[in-house]
Design an enzyme around this catalytic site. Structure first.
Site, mmCIF file in Angstrom:
data_model
loop_
_atom_site.group_PDB
_atom_site.id
_atom_site.type_symbol
_atom_site.label_atom_id
_atom_site.label_comp_id
_atom_site.label_asym_id
_atom_site.label_seq_id
_atom_site.Cartn_x
_atom_site.Cartn_y
_atom_site.Cartn_z
ATOM 1 N N SER A 1 0.825 -1.207 0.000
ATOM 2 C CA SER A 1 0.000 0.000 0.000
ATOM 3 C C SER A 1 0.862 1.261 0.000
ATOM 4 O O SER A 1 0.609 2.191 -0.767
ATOM 5 C CB SER A 1 -0.933 0.003 1.214
ATOM 6 O OG SER A 1 -1.891 -1.016 1.077
ATOM 7 N N SER B 1 -2.620 -8.219 -6.187
ATOM 8 C CA SER B 1 -2.289 -7.109 -5.300
ATOM 9 C C SER B 1 -3.439 -6.103 -5.248
ATOM 10 O O SER B 1 -3.758 -5.578 -4.196
ATOM 11 C CB SER B 1 -0.991 -6.437 -5.737
ATOM 12 O OG SER B 1 -1.038 -6.092 -7.086
ATOM 13 N N ASN C 1 -6.022 -7.721 -2.923
ATOM 14 C CA ASN C 1 -5.694 -8.199 -1.585
ATOM 15 C C ASN C 1 -4.692 -7.382 -0.798
ATOM 16 O O ASN C 1 -4.620 -7.512 0.414
ATOM 17 C CB ASN C 1 -5.177 -9.626 -1.660
ATOM 18 C CG ASN C 1 -6.201 -10.542 -2.252
ATOM 19 O OD1 ASN C 1 -7.350 -10.540 -1.838
ATOM 20 N ND2 ASN C 1 -5.805 -11.310 -3.260
ATOM 21 N N TYR C 2 -3.901 -6.565 -1.447
ATOM 22 C CA TYR C 2 -2.832 -5.911 -0.710
ATOM 23 C C TYR C 2 -2.855 -4.391 -0.759
ATOM 24 O O TYR C 2 -2.126 -3.740 -0.039
ATOM 25 C CB TYR C 2 -1.470 -6.411 -1.199
ATOM 26 C CG TYR C 2 -1.250 -7.858 -0.886
ATOM 27 C CD1 TYR C 2 -1.052 -8.264 0.428
ATOM 28 C CD2 TYR C 2 -1.272 -8.821 -1.872
ATOM 29 C CE1 TYR C 2 -0.871 -9.596 0.743
ATOM 30 C CE2 TYR C 2 -1.090 -10.159 -1.568
ATOM 31 C CZ TYR C 2 -0.890 -10.539 -0.267
ATOM 32 O OH TYR C 2 -0.717 -11.854 0.049
ATOM 33 N N LEU C 3 -3.640 -3.836 -1.647
ATOM 34 C CA LEU C 3 -3.605 -2.383 -1.791
ATOM 35 C C LEU C 3 -4.823 -1.740 -1.163
ATOM 36 O O LEU C 3 -5.951 -2.023 -1.566
ATOM 37 C CB LEU C 3 -3.525 -2.017 -3.274
ATOM 38 C CG LEU C 3 -2.284 -2.545 -3.986
ATOM 39 C CD1 LEU C 3 -2.366 -2.261 -5.473
ATOM 40 C CD2 LEU C 3 -1.037 -1.922 -3.391
#
Ligand SMILES: *[C@@H]1O[C@H](CO)[C@@H](O)[C@H](O)[C@H]1NC(C)=O
Ligand SMILES: *[C@@H]1O[C@H](CO)[C@@H](O)[C@H](O)[C@H]1NC(C)=O
Ligand SMILES: *[C@@H]1O[C@H](CO)[C@@H](O)[C@H](O)[C@H]1NC(C)=O
Ligand SMILES: CC(=O)N[C@H]1CO[C@H](CO)[C@@H](O)[C@@H]1O
Length: 616
Positions: A446, A570, A573-575
């Site tokens: 992020s 990403s 799930n990750y940002l």
């Protein structure tokens, strides 16, 4: 009281507003509900009338641990029963026709359907399949069929190919009929009532039986994935809800009423013995809250990451080997976004590792490499058997420690022999509540996106160029997270198509420029209003074509750069989606250009909440 959708009415929760809407399902799935005309009507039927989306994020949360107060659903949809093959489709053993018993035939068809796949040539796959297949055979069949290489599945395979071909050739009407059936199923089973809201269920259909594939060289590939029956199923719903009825003649394994869990249905699959769940869709309150919390945890890490880093640096010098190993592992997790890695039983899954389970053979130390000092070369299979290969310069102290950890060890020995995932996770919890290796990933992904967007976005570029910048920032993150992919099969072809579009556009542009030039020449001579107008319109045409060409070229660059990188993981799930939303709002980029419909539903909370000043 029964409603027309078959759900009995949930009890009203006192503190909730009367006019709550539910999360409107996609329009094509369900008919829009009309707004009531009169206020009185609204009071009588408060739940169903509002088409507006439910903003759960503006409501008070339940106390820790409580997930819902009312839950009602229809249970799962089971895979359709096996349909025996027509008589004309023969199976041969050792050159002779053989009629298989229904159970043996069903399992044989799973193999036949995969006949063209590389799997069926792999020894482990064949061995596992054959062993499980034999369990389904009658004694007589078992006596005859003793060698898989003597089995001839060709006719079965051809039959299924013809069927799938026929499906492709279906008429419009037939396709429409299937679509309608699917919609009916979705309407009936695809939604639940959780508290006062109707929410979409993610995976209400249970997977049909088949052969287990597994990724990489999975030791269990080829094993029979059993058919799931109602007797395997545990139902979870509230005590005051209508319990779904099992299919006629069957019963559920168990009915529970546990509002500390979020699943609706669960069962245990037979390959790995893991528990499977039916859960709500990402657009639901339950999932959205969890997602939101995840990013809040990552933001808390942002505040204390410096302290954690100072601490592990100190620990590199510790007298205790255990502490040193833990500190180096933590450094890898922080710096390389490695996963912590699970402890698993040998032979249970493919040989994949995470940080804690790294072995000596997975790294190579180079005091000097390509002009850099203290380089660690990683090469191992990570989650889902995706190769992790990276050469990273590390700090001298880390390097020296690694040399120490590797002393007197065999290649197959654990690099961190005093460490396991449990110990590391416990330590992370002590550093910050809720901290796991994954939080480092989320934090780094992020914050990297936020920084990259700041760096790459040029204020005066147009929307297509802005989107390219966004995708570049997203790619930087995907590379960091090692989200690679094989180039799609259609890649070359789609690139060629795009290139010919670009060439055509260039020709058009050249023509338009010539036209403009001659119009200008005319205008010089004639100097009248009419020719001036012509010049103006030719100018516009050139500009339009220039923009179109630019758009295509940006697309080509984007696609080329994206060849081996999967952005989806990403992004989903990750940002922190609020970073993206803020960026879109700031630069006037329509959110639809970045998030498709599914993603917009998942991130509805962020789209509503974040303004352009949002900082991760
Ligand atoms: C199984 O059948 C194949 C093909 O006929 C043959 O080559 C192989 O030797 C057989 N294996 C055994 C163990 O009999
Ligand atoms: C994120 O990870 C990269 C790659 O290891 C690293 O260089 C960078 O310092 C990290 N950024 C932050 C803010 O943690
Ligand atoms: C949106 O993108 C995801 C990949 O991130 C894809 O799986 C999904 O099918 C897409 N949804 C729509 C409605 O296009
Ligand atoms: C009332 C009831 O059945 N509670 C059970 C619900 O399921 C959990 C596990 O998910 C059990 O621990 C409860 O006893």
């Amino acid at each position: 009281k029964e409603k027309e959708n078959g759900f009995s009415s949930p009890p009203r929760i006192k503190d909730e507003p009367e006019d709550d809407g539910y999360f409107a399902p996609p329009k094509e799935d369900i008919k829009p509900l009309k707004r009531p005309r009169e206020e009185d009507d609204k009071k009588k039927k408060p739940k169903k009338e509002e088409e507006q989306k439910w903003k759960w994020w503006e409501e008070e949360r339940y106390p820790e641990g409580i997930k819902w107060k009312f839950l009602e659903h229809k249970g799962p949809v089971f895979a359709p029963p096996y349909e025996p093959l027509p008589e004309s489709v023969k199976f041969y053993y050792d050159g002779k026709v053989m009629k298989l018993s229904p159970k043996a035939e069903e399992v044989a068809t799973f193999f036949a359907k995969m006949l063209d796949h590389e799997y069926t040539t792999k020894e482990i796959f064949r061995k596992n399949f054959f062993k499980d297949w034999r369990k389904e055979m009658t004694n007589e069949e078992k006596n005859i069929i003793t060698n898989l290489s003597k089995c001839d599945f060709t006719q079965m395979s051809q039959y299924f190919k013809a069927q799938s071909e026929a499906r492709k050739q279906m008429s419009k009407e037939e396709k429409l009929k299937i679509k309608e059936e699917n919609e009916k199923l979705l309407k009936e089973y695809g939604f639940c009532v959780m508290d006062n809201h109707r929410e979409r269920i993610a995976n209400f259909k249970i997977e049909p039986p088949g052969l287990f594939r597994g990724r990489g060289n999975h030791p269990k590939m080829g094993m029979l994935k059993r058919r799931i029956m109602p007797e395997d199923i545990i139902i979870n719903c509230s005590k005051d809800a209508k319990v779904p009825s099992p299919p006629t003649g069957h019963k559920w394994k168990e009915v529970r009423h546990d509002n500390k869990v979020t699943w609706l249905v669960s069962w245990t699959e037979n390959i790995q013995g893991s528990i499977k769940y039916i859960m709500l869709n990402p657009s639901s309150r339950i999932k959205g809250e969890k997602d939101w919390q995840k990013y809040e945890t990552a933001r808390r890490l942002k505040k204390c990451v410096d302290k954690i880093r100072n601490q592990y640096r100190e620990d590199w010098k510790s007298k205790e080997m255990k502490v040193r190993q833990r500190a180096v592992a933590l450094y890898f997790i922080d710096k390389l976004a490695l996963r912590a890695g699970n402890e698993k039983e040998e032979g249970e899954t493919a040989d994949t590792v995470g940080c804690c389970s790294l072995r000596v053979e997975h790294i190579n130390l180079h005091p000097e490499l390509d002009g850099q000092e203290y380089v660690v070369e990683f090469d191992f299979l990570g989650k889902d058997s995706i190769r992790y290969y990276n050469k990273v310069p590390v700090e001298k102290r880390v390097f020296k420690n690694l040399q120490l950890f590797m002393e007197n060890k065999q290649p197959e020995d654990d690099l961190f022999d005093r460490l396991n995932t449990g110990i590391l996770n416990k330590h992370l919890q002590d550093l910050m509540e809720g901290l796991t290796a994954k939080v480092f990933r989320t934090y780094n992904a992020s914050i990297t996106l936020q920084q990259q967007l700041k760096e790459l976005t040029a204020p005066d570029e147009n929307i297509p160029a802005k989107i390219l910048s966004y995708n570049r920032a997203n790619r930087a993150v995907a590379i960091l997270c090692n989200h690679q992919r094989a180039p799609p099969k259609t890649f070359e072809k789609s690139m060629m198509n795009l290139q010919s579009k670009i060439d055509a556009k260039k020709e058009q542009l050249a023509d338009a420029r010539r036209d403009l030039k001659s119009a200008k020449a005319d205008a010089k001579v004639l100097k009248d209003a009419k020719t001036k107008k012509v010049v103006e319109s030719k100018k516009k045409a050139v500009q339009r074509l220039e923009e179109q060409l630019m758009k295509l070229e940006v697309q080509a660059t984007d696609r080329e750069e994206n060849k081996q990188i999967a952005l989806g993981t990403s992004k989903l799930n990750y940002l922190d989606p609020r970073i993206t939303v803020a960026w879109c709002k700031k630069w006037g980029v329509p959110i639809e250009k970045i998030y498709n419909k599914t993603q917009r539903e998942k991130f509805a909370w962020a789209i509503d909440m974040a303004d352009e000043d949002y900082e991760f």
